[in-house]
Design an enzyme around this catalytic site. Sequence first.
Site, PDB file in Angstrom:
ATOM      1  N   SER A 161       0.839  -1.187   0.000  1.00 13.29           N
ATOM      2  CA  SER A 161       0.000   0.000   0.000  1.00 13.29           C
ATOM      3  C   SER A 161       0.886   1.254   0.000  1.00 13.29           C
ATOM      4  CB  SER A 161      -0.960  -0.042   1.193  1.00 13.29           C
ATOM      5  OG  SER A 161      -1.971   0.929   1.064  1.00 13.29           O
ATOM      6  N   GLU A 219      -8.866  -5.098  -6.185  1.00 15.43           N
ATOM      7  CA  GLU A 219      -8.482  -3.802  -5.611  1.00 15.43           C
ATOM      8  C   GLU A 219      -9.021  -2.628  -6.419  1.00 15.43           C
ATOM      9  OE1 GLU A 219      -4.704  -3.202  -3.675  1.00 15.43           O
ATOM     10  OE2 GLU A 219      -4.088  -5.240  -4.183  1.00 15.43           O
ATOM     11  N   HIS A 266      -7.620  -5.347  -1.306  1.00 15.34           N
ATOM     12  CA  HIS A 266      -6.432  -4.628  -0.819  1.00 15.34           C
ATOM     13  C   HIS A 266      -5.924  -5.163   0.515  1.00 15.34           C
ATOM     14  CE1 HIS A 266      -3.653  -1.266  -0.940  1.00 15.34           C
ATOM     15  NE2 HIS A 266      -3.990  -0.909   0.284  1.00 15.34           N
TER      16      HIS A 266
END
Length: 283
Positions: A161, A219, A266
């Site tokens: 991330s 995602e 995610h």
Amino acid sequence: MSRLVAAVLLVTAAACTQAAFPPVVLEGTQVRTLSSADGDAYRILVAVPAGQAPAQGWPVIYALDGATTFATFRDSLRVQAGRPEATGARPAVVVAIAYPDPGGVNPARRQRDLTPPVPGQPVAASGGADRFLDFLEKVVKPAVERDLPIDRRRQTLFGHSLGGLFALHVLFTRPDAFQTYVAASPSIWWNDRAILAEMKAAAWPAVPPAVMVTVGEREQFTPDADVASVAKLASRRQVDNAAEMAAGLSAMGIDAAFVRFPGENHGSVLPAAISRAVRFASR
């Protein structure tokens, strides 16, 4: 039974439970606190393989967001390196960086540490990536190398991330800091995709590093998300950005791999990305 007697029994039962079930200690692990030049403290989690180190020293994986990545890295390495003939993985030291806060997490400091600087803006709530990299290079690495035999020719940086964005920033601005980079679900969208300008300006060493970019299939679109979340995911183009980043690196002559994990979002993609990173770091 009176309330007083009940309370005493509850306290006694709790004490017995604590005595009978002591905290779990992970074998081969260490915890230490190190501070940056600015006085910020970090919790450093280290996992050391069993057995004798190779003559050239252990390979090492530096993992960001240590509170959520350390144990998974340790276990994935232990399992996969135990059968190198089947997995291709080999033992390595894991050094994970966390915060000395409850749970090892500090969202505000993470936002600051993992985001690249913004020209003309002071480091405050964001933009502290270069300071954080200095901490890794000047404090964490020397401390680890004083205690353990490390092969400096086999150093991997893993980030997920915003950590993936940080890994790309290091790759483009100081590529010789590590020999392998894993940018898992990198937040390329941050600051209007300013990381792409860094990519264009990158100057590569004689032996460019190897890079892996990973992302979860869901995602960018998750069927069961609410309308606001669907719009947010679509605007960030997480999957498309990751694929384009890997393709762009390959076009520049970089050894870049791209992995898209089916069915993962995610958050759920993190263990899969770590598992694949273990093998990629062992190449």
